[in-house]
Design a protein around this motif. Structure first.
Motif, PDB file in Angstrom:
ATOM      1  N   GLY A  59       1.109  -0.759   0.272  1.00 55.63           N
ATOM      2  CA  GLY A  59       0.388  -0.030   0.276  1.00 55.63           C
ATOM      3  C   GLY A  59       0.933   0.995  -0.287  1.00 55.63           C
ATOM      4  O   GLY A  59       1.888   1.249  -0.889  1.00 55.63           O
ATOM      5  N   PHE A  60       0.696   2.190   0.409  1.00 53.94           N
ATOM      6  CA  PHE A  60       0.968   3.514   0.438  1.00 53.94           C
ATOM      7  C   PHE A  60       1.443   3.794   2.178  1.00 53.94           C
ATOM      8  O   PHE A  60       0.655   3.525   2.813  1.00 53.94           O
ATOM      9  N   GLY A  61       2.307   4.754   2.038  1.00 53.03           N
ATOM     10  CA  GLY A  61       2.815   5.576   3.131  1.00 53.03           C
ATOM     11  C   GLY A  61       4.271   5.217   3.273  1.00 53.03           C
ATOM     12  O   GLY A  61       5.146   5.091   2.839  1.00 53.03           O
ATOM     13  N   ALA A  62       5.351   5.805   4.603  1.00 50.03           N
ATOM     14  CA  ALA A  62       6.100   5.968   4.690  1.00 50.03           C
ATOM     15  C   ALA A  62       6.593   4.676   5.199  1.00 50.03           C
ATOM     16  O   ALA A  62       7.797   4.468   4.567  1.00 50.03           O
ATOM     17  N   LYS A  63       5.872   3.505   6.555  1.00 51.46           N
ATOM     18  CA  LYS A  63       6.704   2.366   6.007  1.00 51.46           C
ATOM     19  C   LYS A  63       6.030   1.737   4.848  1.00 51.46           C
ATOM     20  O   LYS A  63       8.085   0.953   4.936  1.00 51.46           O
ATOM     21  N   ALA A  64       5.756   1.412   3.821  1.00 51.05           N
ATOM     22  CA  ALA A  64       6.358   0.682   2.532  1.00 51.05           C
ATOM     23  C   ALA A  64       7.005   1.320   1.774  1.00 51.05           C
ATOM     24  O   ALA A  64       7.454   0.612   1.276  1.00 51.05           O
ATOM     25  N   PHE A  65       7.515   2.478   1.920  1.00 51.81           N
ATOM     26  CA  PHE A  65       8.756   3.428   0.670  1.00 51.81           C
ATOM     27  C   PHE A  65       9.533   3.231   2.110  1.00 51.81           C
ATOM     28  O   PHE A  65      10.697   3.062   1.116  1.00 51.81           O
ATOM     29  N   THR A  66      10.077   2.156   2.928  1.00 55.00           N
ATOM     30  CA  THR A  66      10.968   2.629   3.864  1.00 55.00           C
ATOM     31  C   THR A  66      11.200   1.226   3.463  1.00 55.00           C
ATOM     32  O   THR A  66      12.413   0.938   2.228  1.00 55.00           O
ATOM     33  N   LEU A  67      10.221   0.071   3.061  1.00 61.63           N
ATOM     34  CA  LEU A  67      10.673  -1.344   2.304  1.00 61.63           C
ATOM     35  C   LEU A  67      11.618  -1.462   1.228  1.00 61.63           C
ATOM     36  O   LEU A  67      12.198  -2.219   0.750  1.00 61.63           O
ATOM     37  N   SER A  68      10.397  -0.540   0.611  1.00 67.29           N
ATOM     38  CA  SER A  68      10.505  -0.096  -0.749  1.00 67.29           C
ATOM     39  C   SER A  68      12.430   0.599  -1.101  1.00 67.29           C
ATOM     40  O   SER A  68      12.829  -0.406  -2.493  1.00 67.29           O
ATOM     41  N   MET A  69      12.317   1.321  -0.568  1.00 65.18           N
ATOM     42  CA  MET A  69      13.812   1.872  -0.337  1.00 65.18           C
ATOM     43  C   MET A  69      14.812   0.770  -0.512  1.00 65.18           C
ATOM     44  O   MET A  69      16.451   0.710  -1.153  1.00 65.18           O
ATOM     45  N   LEU A  70      14.948   0.598   0.599  1.00 60.93           N
ATOM     46  CA  LEU A  70      16.074  -1.157   1.328  1.00 60.93           C
ATOM     47  C   LEU A  70      15.900  -1.690   0.529  1.00 60.93           C
ATOM     48  O   LEU A  70      17.361  -2.031  -0.083  1.00 60.93           O
ATOM     49  N   GLU A  71      14.714  -2.484  -0.052  1.00 62.88           N
ATOM     50  CA  GLU A  71      14.540  -3.406  -1.027  1.00 62.88           C
ATOM     51  C   GLU A  71      15.874  -3.142  -2.239  1.00 62.88           C
ATOM     52  O   GLU A  71      16.460  -4.236  -2.932  1.00 62.88           O
ATOM     53  N   THR A  72      14.993  -1.581  -2.708  1.00 61.03           N
ATOM     54  CA  THR A  72      16.483  -1.161  -3.704  1.00 61.03           C
ATOM     55  C   THR A  72      17.989  -0.950  -3.252  1.00 61.03           C
ATOM     56  O   THR A  72      18.779  -1.136  -4.517  1.00 61.03           O
ATOM     57  N   ALA A  73      17.759  -0.837  -2.179  1.00 62.01           N
ATOM     58  CA  ALA A  73      18.972  -1.158  -2.047  1.00 62.01           C
ATOM     59  C   ALA A  73      20.293  -1.072  -1.915  1.00 62.01           C
ATOM     60  O   ALA A  73      21.321  -1.621  -3.303  1.00 62.01           O
ATOM     61  N   MET A  74      19.805  -3.009  -1.763  1.00 67.46           N
ATOM     62  CA  MET A  74      20.357  -4.311  -1.779  1.00 67.46           C
ATOM     63  C   MET A  74      20.591  -4.523  -3.369  1.00 67.46           C
ATOM     64  O   MET A  74      21.176  -4.621  -3.029  1.00 67.46           O
ATOM     65  N   ARG A  75      19.183  -4.636  -3.735  1.00 68.21           N
ATOM     66  CA  ARG A  75      19.130  -5.387  -5.166  1.00 68.21           C
ATOM     67  C   ARG A  75      20.058  -4.697  -5.593  1.00 68.21           C
ATOM     68  O   ARG A  75      21.260  -5.433  -6.798  1.00 68.21           O
ATOM     69  N   VAL A  76      20.658  -3.351  -6.170  1.00 68.38           N
ATOM     70  CA  VAL A  76      21.492  -2.601  -6.683  1.00 68.38           C
ATOM     71  C   VAL A  76      21.914  -2.980  -6.989  1.00 68.38           C
ATOM     72  O   VAL A  76      23.433  -2.348  -7.812  1.00 68.38           O
ATOM     73  N   SER A  77      22.788  -2.668  -4.987  1.00 62.79           N
ATOM     74  CA  SER A  77      24.587  -2.804  -5.449  1.00 62.79           C
ATOM     75  C   SER A  77      24.035  -4.311  -5.106  1.00 62.79           C
ATOM     76  O   SER A  77      25.990  -4.079  -4.917  1.00 62.79           O
ATOM     77  N   ARG A  78      23.734  -5.112  -5.538  1.00 59.41           N
ATOM     78  CA  ARG A  78      23.907  -6.271  -5.813  1.00 59.41           C
ATOM     79  C   ARG A  78      24.557  -6.500  -4.238  1.00 59.41           C
ATOM     80  O   ARG A  78      25.659  -7.446  -4.476  1.00 59.41           O
ATOM     81  N   TYR A  79      23.603  -6.262  -3.396  1.00 59.78           N
ATOM     82  CA  TYR A  79      23.628  -6.796  -1.850  1.00 59.78           C
ATOM     83  C   TYR A  79      25.396  -6.200  -1.568  1.00 59.78           C
ATOM     84  O   TYR A  79      26.052  -6.586  -0.488  1.00 59.78           O
ATOM     85  N   GLU A  80      26.024  -5.584  -1.668  1.00 60.51           N
ATOM     86  CA  GLU A  80      27.651  -4.660  -1.647  1.00 60.51           C
ATOM     87  C   GLU A  80      27.612  -3.408  -0.865  1.00 60.51           C
ATOM     88  O   GLU A  80      28.603  -2.960  -0.724  1.00 60.51           O
ATOM     89  N   MET A  81      26.573  -2.914  -0.556  1.00 61.91           N
ATOM     90  CA  MET A  81      25.872  -1.590  -0.275  1.00 61.91           C
ATOM     91  C   MET A  81      26.856  -2.085   1.934  1.00 61.91           C
ATOM     92  O   MET A  81      26.042  -2.734   2.240  1.00 61.91           O
ATOM     93  N   PRO A  82      27.560  -1.156   2.272  1.00 61.32           N
ATOM     94  CA  PRO A  82      27.873  -1.815   4.170  1.00 61.32           C
ATOM     95  C   PRO A  82      26.914  -1.307   4.295  1.00 61.32           C
ATOM     96  O   PRO A  82      25.224  -0.551   4.091  1.00 61.32           O
ATOM     97  N   ALA A  83      26.758  -1.777   5.229  1.00 57.21           N
ATOM     98  CA  ALA A  83      25.429  -1.866   6.350  1.00 57.21           C
ATOM     99  C   ALA A  83      25.324  -0.648   6.969  1.00 57.21           C
ATOM    100  O   ALA A  83      23.961  -0.668   7.358  1.00 57.21           O
ATOM    101  N   ALA A  84      26.123   0.055   7.362  1.00 57.50           N
ATOM    102  CA  ALA A  84      26.108   1.366   7.566  1.00 57.50           C
ATOM    103  C   ALA A  84      26.075   2.177   6.364  1.00 57.50           C
ATOM    104  O   ALA A  84      24.467   2.970   8.321  1.00 57.50           O
ATOM    105  N   LYS A  85      25.890   2.062   5.367  1.00 55.20           N
ATOM    106  CA  LYS A  85      24.681   2.991   4.449  1.00 55.20           C
ATOM    107  C   LYS A  85      23.524   2.936   4.556  1.00 55.20           C
ATOM    108  O   LYS A  85      22.488   2.884   4.806  1.00 55.20           O
ATOM    109  N   ILE A  86      23.032   1.580   4.260  1.00 53.94           N
ATOM    110  CA  ILE A  86      21.779   1.067   4.718  1.00 53.94           C
ATOM    111  C   ILE A  86      20.761   1.225   5.600  1.00 53.94           C
ATOM    112  O   ILE A  86      19.595   1.957   5.567  1.00 53.94           O
ATOM    113  N   SER A  87      21.823   1.302   7.530  1.00 57.11           N
ATOM    114  CA  SER A  87      20.145   1.838   8.141  1.00 57.11           C
ATOM    115  C   SER A  87      20.647   3.252   8.686  1.00 57.11           C
ATOM    116  O   SER A  87      19.742   3.699   8.254  1.00 57.11           O
ATOM    117  N   GLU A  88      21.442   4.146   7.699  1.00 57.17           N
ATOM    118  CA  GLU A  88      21.126   5.364   7.247  1.00 57.17           C
ATOM    119  C   GLU A  88      20.291   5.651   6.110  1.00 57.17           C
ATOM    120  O   GLU A  88      19.944   6.433   7.083  1.00 57.17           O
TER     121      GLU A  88
END
Length: 234
Positions: free
Chosen positions: A58-87
């Motif tokens: 659905g809509f909202g900040a929580k859905a947006f957060t999950l989509s952001m994190l999923e995109t970050a990990m997938r596009v970086s091929r899971y190479e983005m450091p955990a500290a950046k993901i946390s940020e």
């Protein structure tokens, strides 16, 4: 217009800025993904993720957060450091607390309409329940409304349900909002009158073709709503 008994108002990007806060967080994601893709590709990937997740989250900040994190990990091929993901996660969480300062002319206009006691005032918004409730509280506008309706989506069915709940016919309601897709088109489709107030930023999933309609008014400033209602009551 003389038949109007209920004024229904969208919230995000109609009463206060919402998309601007989301856009700033999105820009940070694009920056963090620059070692892997260019900014345009990152934006397209986030859009694709949100569109895929919409039926489930659905809509909202929580859905947006999950989509952001999923995109970050997938596009970086899971190479983005955990500290950046946390940020990125923390930036998304701040979207649950951003200031909902009323846009120009909103507060004064709503108070004049409320004090006139001529219409039933309804906040009709979509998103996650708790998030939307908190935003309305932070805006300081809650006392302007007789009813608050929060729904997971806004289409023809939801507009019909709102009219049914309020005990009115569609032609007795005027819908005010910035999104042609979610606020204007479905309201017009069931017989309501609508006032379109475009916002300077439009979320990609809310983009829609704008068209003319005999029951549609378009304004640039929120206070112009008073002129429309005054003219229509003559």
């Amino acid at each position: 217009m003389s038949k109007i008994r209920v004024l229904a108002f969208d919230a995000d990007d109609t009463l206060w800025d919402c998309q601007g806060h989301f856009d700033r967080v999105m820009q940070q994601l694009y920056t963090e993904l620059e070692p892997w893709v260019d900014r345009e590709t990152a934006a397209n990937e986030l859009y694709a993720t949100e569109r895929k997740n919409m039926p489930l989250l659905g809509f909202g900040a929580k859905a947006f957060t999950l989509s952001m994190l999923e995109t970050a990990m997938r596009v970086s091929r899971y190479e983005m450091p955990a500290a950046k993901i946390s940020e990125i996660q923390q930036q998304c969480y701040r979207l649950l607390q951003f200031p909902c300062t009323p846009l120009p002319e909103v507060e004064a206009t709503l108070h004049r309409l409320r004090d006139s006691r001529q219409y039933r005032m309804v906040a009709f918004t979509k998103g996650e329940l708790l998030d939307q409730e908190h935003k309305l509280e932070r805006s300081g506008l809650a006392d302007c409304f007789d009813d608050v309706e929060i729904t997971s989506d806004k289409g023809e069915r939801e507009f019909r349900n709102l009219c049914h709940k309020l005990g009115i016919a569609p032609e007795e309601m005027l819908m005010v909002g910035n999104s042609f897709k979610s606020d204007i088109a479905p309201a017009l489709a069931i017989g309501c009158t609508a006032v379109h107030i475009p916002f300077h930023i439009t979320w990609e999933l809310e983009e829609a073709k704008v068209y003319d309609h005999p029951r549609l008014y378009s304004i640039q400033h929120f206070g112009e709503l008073l002129d429309i209602l005054a003219d229509g009551s003559k």
